[in-house]
Motif scaffolding. Sequence first.
Motif, PDB file in Angstrom:
ATOM      1  N   THR A  66      60.180  60.772  32.854  1.00 16.95           N
ATOM      2  CA  THR A  66      59.668  61.850  32.004  1.00 16.95           C
ATOM      3  C   THR A  66      59.569  63.187  32.711  1.00 16.95           C
ATOM      4  N   SER A  67      59.848  63.198  33.998  1.00 15.79           N
ATOM      5  CA  SER A  67      59.762  64.441  34.758  1.00 15.79           C
ATOM      6  C   SER A  67      60.720  64.369  35.932  1.00 15.79           C
ATOM      7  N   PRO A  68      61.281  65.507  36.350  1.00 21.40           N
ATOM      8  CA  PRO A  68      62.176  65.501  37.499  1.00 21.40           C
ATOM      9  C   PRO A  68      61.477  65.664  38.840  1.00 21.40           C
ATOM     10  N   VAL A  69      60.135  65.482  38.883  1.00 22.19           N
ATOM     11  CA  VAL A  69      59.392  65.461  40.146  1.00 22.19           C
ATOM     12  C   VAL A  69      58.351  64.338  40.110  1.00 22.19           C
ATOM     13  N   CYS A  70      57.740  64.093  41.288  1.00 19.82           N
ATOM     14  CA  CYS A  70      57.007  62.852  41.553  1.00 19.82           C
ATOM     15  C   CYS A  70      55.770  62.575  40.693  1.00 19.82           C
ATOM     16  N   SER A  71      54.706  63.360  40.860  1.00 23.51           N
ATOM     17  CA  SER A  71      53.409  63.004  40.267  1.00 23.51           C
ATOM     18  C   SER A  71      53.463  62.803  38.759  1.00 23.51           C
ATOM     19  N   PRO A  72      54.033  63.726  37.992  1.00 21.81           N
ATOM     20  CA  PRO A  72      54.072  63.509  36.542  1.00 21.81           C
ATOM     21  C   PRO A  72      54.892  62.290  36.145  1.00 21.81           C
ATOM     22  N   SER A  73      55.978  62.024  36.867  1.00 21.31           N
ATOM     23  CA  SER A  73      56.786  60.845  36.575  1.00 21.31           C
ATOM     24  C   SER A  73      55.981  59.572  36.793  1.00 21.31           C
ATOM     25  N   THR A  79      50.968  54.901  32.683  1.00 22.66           N
ATOM     26  CA  THR A  79      50.148  55.030  31.479  1.00 22.66           C
ATOM     27  C   THR A  79      50.919  54.863  30.177  1.00 22.66           C
ATOM     28  N   GLY A  80      52.267  54.950  30.207  1.00 19.48           N
ATOM     29  CA  GLY A  80      53.034  54.891  28.980  1.00 19.48           C
ATOM     30  C   GLY A  80      52.903  56.155  28.139  1.00 19.48           C
ATOM     31  N   ARG A  81      52.453  57.251  28.781  1.00 18.52           N
ATOM     32  CA  ARG A  81      52.216  58.511  28.074  1.00 18.52           C
ATOM     33  C   ARG A  81      52.870  59.664  28.835  1.00 18.52           C
ATOM     34  N   TYR A  82      53.395  60.622  28.082  1.00 22.24           N
ATOM     35  CA  TYR A  82      53.939  61.805  28.735  1.00 22.24           C
ATOM     36  C   TYR A  82      52.856  62.493  29.566  1.00 22.24           C
ATOM     37  N   GLN A  83      53.279  63.062  30.678  1.00 22.00           N
ATOM     38  CA  GLN A  83      52.363  63.707  31.614  1.00 22.00           C
ATOM     39  C   GLN A  83      51.604  64.866  30.994  1.00 22.00           C
ATOM     40  N   THR A  84      52.146  65.428  29.939  1.00 23.43           N
ATOM     41  CA  THR A  84      51.459  66.519  29.256  1.00 23.43           C
ATOM     42  C   THR A  84      50.162  66.049  28.619  1.00 23.43           C
ATOM     43  N   ARG A  85      50.097  64.786  28.244  1.00 20.14           N
ATOM     44  CA  ARG A  85      48.871  64.244  27.646  1.00 20.14           C
ATOM     45  C   ARG A  85      47.798  64.010  28.717  1.00 20.14           C
ATOM     46  N   SER A  86      48.210  63.501  29.866  1.00 19.93           N
ATOM     47  CA  SER A  86      47.237  63.162  30.910  1.00 19.93           C
ATOM     48  C   SER A  86      46.884  64.349  31.800  1.00 19.93           C
ATOM     49  N   GLY A  87      47.645  65.427  31.722  1.00 19.79           N
ATOM     50  CA  GLY A  87      47.339  66.612  32.502  1.00 19.79           C
ATOM     51  C   GLY A  87      47.971  66.651  33.877  1.00 19.79           C
ATOM     52  N   ILE A  88      48.914  65.759  34.160  1.00 21.70           N
ATOM     53  CA  ILE A  88      49.566  65.772  35.465  1.00 21.70           C
ATOM     54  C   ILE A  88      50.767  66.721  35.401  1.00 21.70           C
ATOM     55  N   TYR A  89      50.462  67.989  35.410  1.00 20.56           N
ATOM     56  CA  TYR A  89      51.427  69.094  35.361  1.00 20.56           C
ATOM     57  C   TYR A  89      50.674  70.368  35.706  1.00 20.56           C
ATOM     58  N   PRO A  90      51.287  71.455  36.098  1.00 24.83           N
ATOM     59  CA  PRO A  90      52.702  71.567  36.458  1.00 24.83           C
ATOM     60  C   PRO A  90      52.915  71.137  37.907  1.00 24.83           C
ATOM     61  N   GLY A  91      54.103  70.675  38.232  1.00 28.52           N
ATOM     62  CA  GLY A  91      54.406  70.293  39.600  1.00 28.52           C
ATOM     63  C   GLY A  91      53.728  69.010  40.012  1.00 28.52           C
TER      64      GLY A  91
END
Length: 505
Positions: A66-73, A79-91
């Motif tokens: 779901t992301s081209p970098v580590c933490s959000p991916s 979690t089965g959820r896009y990182q935008t929902r959990s707040g693991i962004y930006p970078g």
Amino acid sequence: MEWVTAALLALLVPDCLAATRPNFVLLFADDLGYGDLGFSGHPSSLTPNLDRLAANGLRFTDFYVTSPVCSPSRASLLTGRYQTRSGIYPGVLYPGSRGGLPLNETTIAEVLKPLGYATAIMGKWHLGYGANGTYLPTRQGFDHYLGIPYSHDMGPCQNLTCFPPDVKCFGYCDQGVVTVPLMSLDTIIQQPVDFVNLDDAYRDFATRFIRTAAEAQQPFFLYYPSHHTHYPQFAGWKSVGRSLRGPFGDSLLEFDSTIGDILQTLDETGVLKNTLVFFTSDNGPELMRMSRGGNSGLLKCGKGTTYEGGMREPAIAYWPGVIKPGVTHSLSSTLDILPTFAKLAGAPLPKVQLDGVEMTDILFNHGPGKREAMFFYPTDPSEKYSVFAVRWGKYKAHYYTRGATHSGTTPDKDCSVFAFLRQHDPPLLFDLESDPSENYNLTLKNFPEWATVQNKIQDLKAAFEASMEFGESEIGKGTDPTLEPCCNPECSPKPKCCQCGTVGY
């Protein structure tokens, strides 16, 4: 006719679940490209164990993170959820980050634990450390933990040994922060970490965990997010100099060898035929490292971009006697792993908005699966721009494109950091079955069905964006140098302050 074994039937019958719950081993590579492995055609990679998994398991050709970098991916995987929902962004998260994966997010480990599963992680966490270890794996459903809490380049490495007998790590890594620690549960047991012997420690950890669970007849979940093959590469005595690919190849071989040891332990303990092993990677290769980085094969660009090379990953599902060997072109994602494990274990799903769908039709029938589309966020998603690209069926539409520092040095000018943000209206449209390299834009002039395809993708995009609620940015909470983990409580966050001896693994 559906191909279903007696073992699978037992798994899917609720009355039998308690006695037959499967084990799960989740293998997660780091910065590994679509073209990096032996089975995917790399001429000098030595990956015999992953090749064996691919030959005897189900290989995915269209599998996405779901992301081209580590933490959000990694957040989306667990979690089965896009990182935008959990707040693991930006970078990505850093050693002193105030935030981390929110504790109210439900991980795979937390889904399985109530059913009596033993849970363990070894390797790279990278979902936060926080004050007093607030965000460590032990607070997120894992009983056992041995590993580095973030990326192993997030600390000075120029004087550390990455290959025996005393080959120093390539480059300098991050400066002005504490040296990289090795943790057991929530305790630092070594700082700086000993890269040469690190994977031996992981092998011992995995072997003990599997044997203990097998002897107790307890179902288990082992998560191995490897540091290989992220910069700086490293390997121990068993792998150094053995591949034809240099440091990257030796590092990849060590990861592969540890996978082989895990498989051997599963076999020796008699639990292999009741274990689903799933392998994939967190994002595409860091092409800026040139020969010391990975390879995206025929895919465009790599890490940091929303082109195929940044987010399309090799993936394998292996379960001898249950999953029939073969190849699937079904659209799938790391988002789908949590709901799949939950269904196979008989666990209820978290009562939140999930973006994943279970993959049992793909795994057991080689069917089309349930995923209709995949949405591509950049490293810095925002409500203003929303998704950069959408894949539906074999088509992918780019609404925005941008290069990245991580994908520099390649001849393709679209990959470089100097390929600034561009909006495409109408969007670029590619047929990924005939053009996986995203070279040939489809237009109304050369593709009569353009309007039909584009309208469908636009409808999917609009519906998805309407459903998305951006969580508070955890990375946006900033950093505090006093939060950087150090074995000496009195230390200040300077590279020379931390000199723990090896306490043991």
